[in-house]
Enzyme design. Sequence first.
Site, short mmCIF file in Angstrom:
data_model
loop_
_atom_site.label_atom_id
_atom_site.label_comp_id
_atom_site.label_asym_id
_atom_site.label_seq_id
_atom_site.Cartn_x
_atom_site.Cartn_y
_atom_site.Cartn_z
N HIS A 60 55.85 57.49 78.30
CA HIS A 60 54.54 57.31 77.68
C HIS A 60 53.46 57.83 78.63
O HIS A 60 53.48 57.53 79.82
CB HIS A 60 54.26 55.82 77.41
N ARG A 114 65.48 53.12 70.62
CA ARG A 114 64.48 53.29 71.69
C ARG A 114 63.62 52.03 71.80
O ARG A 114 63.35 51.55 72.91
CB ARG A 114 63.62 54.52 71.37
N LYS A 154 57.67 65.05 75.44
CA LYS A 154 56.55 65.72 74.81
C LYS A 154 55.76 66.52 75.83
O LYS A 154 55.58 66.10 76.97
CB LYS A 154 55.63 64.68 74.13
N ARG A 200 63.98 59.57 73.01
CA ARG A 200 63.70 59.90 71.62
C ARG A 200 64.87 60.72 71.10
O ARG A 200 65.53 61.43 71.87
CB ARG A 200 62.41 60.71 71.50
N HIS A 256 65.13 55.85 66.28
CA HIS A 256 64.03 55.34 67.09
C HIS A 256 64.14 53.84 67.30
O HIS A 256 63.58 53.30 68.26
CB HIS A 256 62.70 55.68 66.42
N TYR A 296 55.25 46.25 73.95
CA TYR A 296 56.44 45.48 74.30
C TYR A 296 56.08 44.19 75.02
O TYR A 296 56.85 43.23 75.01
CB TYR A 296 57.39 46.35 75.12
#
Length: 301
Positions: free
Chosen positions: A273, A250, A177, A153, A247, A282
């Site tokens: 994730h 990414r 995150k 990110r 993004h 995806y």
Amino acid sequence: MNARDIAGTWLNHLAVERGLSQNTLSNYRRDVERYLDWLDRAGKTDLSDVSTADVEAYLQDLRRGVDGAKPLASSSASRALVVARGLHKFAVSEGNVAADVAADVSPPSSGQHLPDTLTVAEVTSLLDAIPTEDPIGLRDKALLELLYGTGARVSEALALLVDDVTDNDGVIVITGKGDKQRIVPIGSHARDAVDAYLVRGRPVFSRGKSHALFLNKRGGALSRQSAWTIIKHAAERAGIDKEISPHTLRHSYATHLREGGADVRTIQELLGHSSVTTTQIYTHITADNLREGWNLAHPRA
């Protein structure tokens, strides 16, 4: 109780008790301000006066776009609803209001949204279009090569320190995150671009004020807005007319890995994730590509 007073207490609770990152808090603050402004216009300054119908109307206005605001996509509106629901839930837990009127409000249906991506040829064109004769070009090339080469990110890339990318034996540790760390391989193109920037670019910017990998001309850490501008200018030079952002690289990284045969679990780990469900998008992209090829090639398509 006044909605703004409760919101201030809630945001302080998130910062102190929950330990949310500054970036997450900034997003929450923005969304809660938008909700409070909407309540003000509706004449609801006290949370106890807000009804479920009000929260539903707020969500509808976000999706439509009102008072000159741009309509929000379902994903953005859903995030805004999460913040509104969090505020109401907190107010109930603190005894400020009797009932949680937002609990049963459902987020908008997003359908199957496939993120915008670039083809491999477009990525190559984008990266090759960046001139590297000066320190700014070296920095910009290193940033975009790293974004595409690691799937990071933009906030993760801009948080990297110089020590994070030196003596790393072909991998870097990215902090995502929730301060969760993951190990990601860094390819030769990204490695070479970063090395060139460290040797011939970054020393020109450095004033000893920051250990950040990517610096602006004043020696401070590069901002997200600057990263956005960098990719926009690169796209213009490459003649790419798609709407792209940092993004996009990414998404392109993940899509190209999937098309190249990488399994979903591997991509999940590389992207950081928390749930494989997020990464399944995806798989959908690859399925669409297969379907398109079948439509073009099969005699009875």
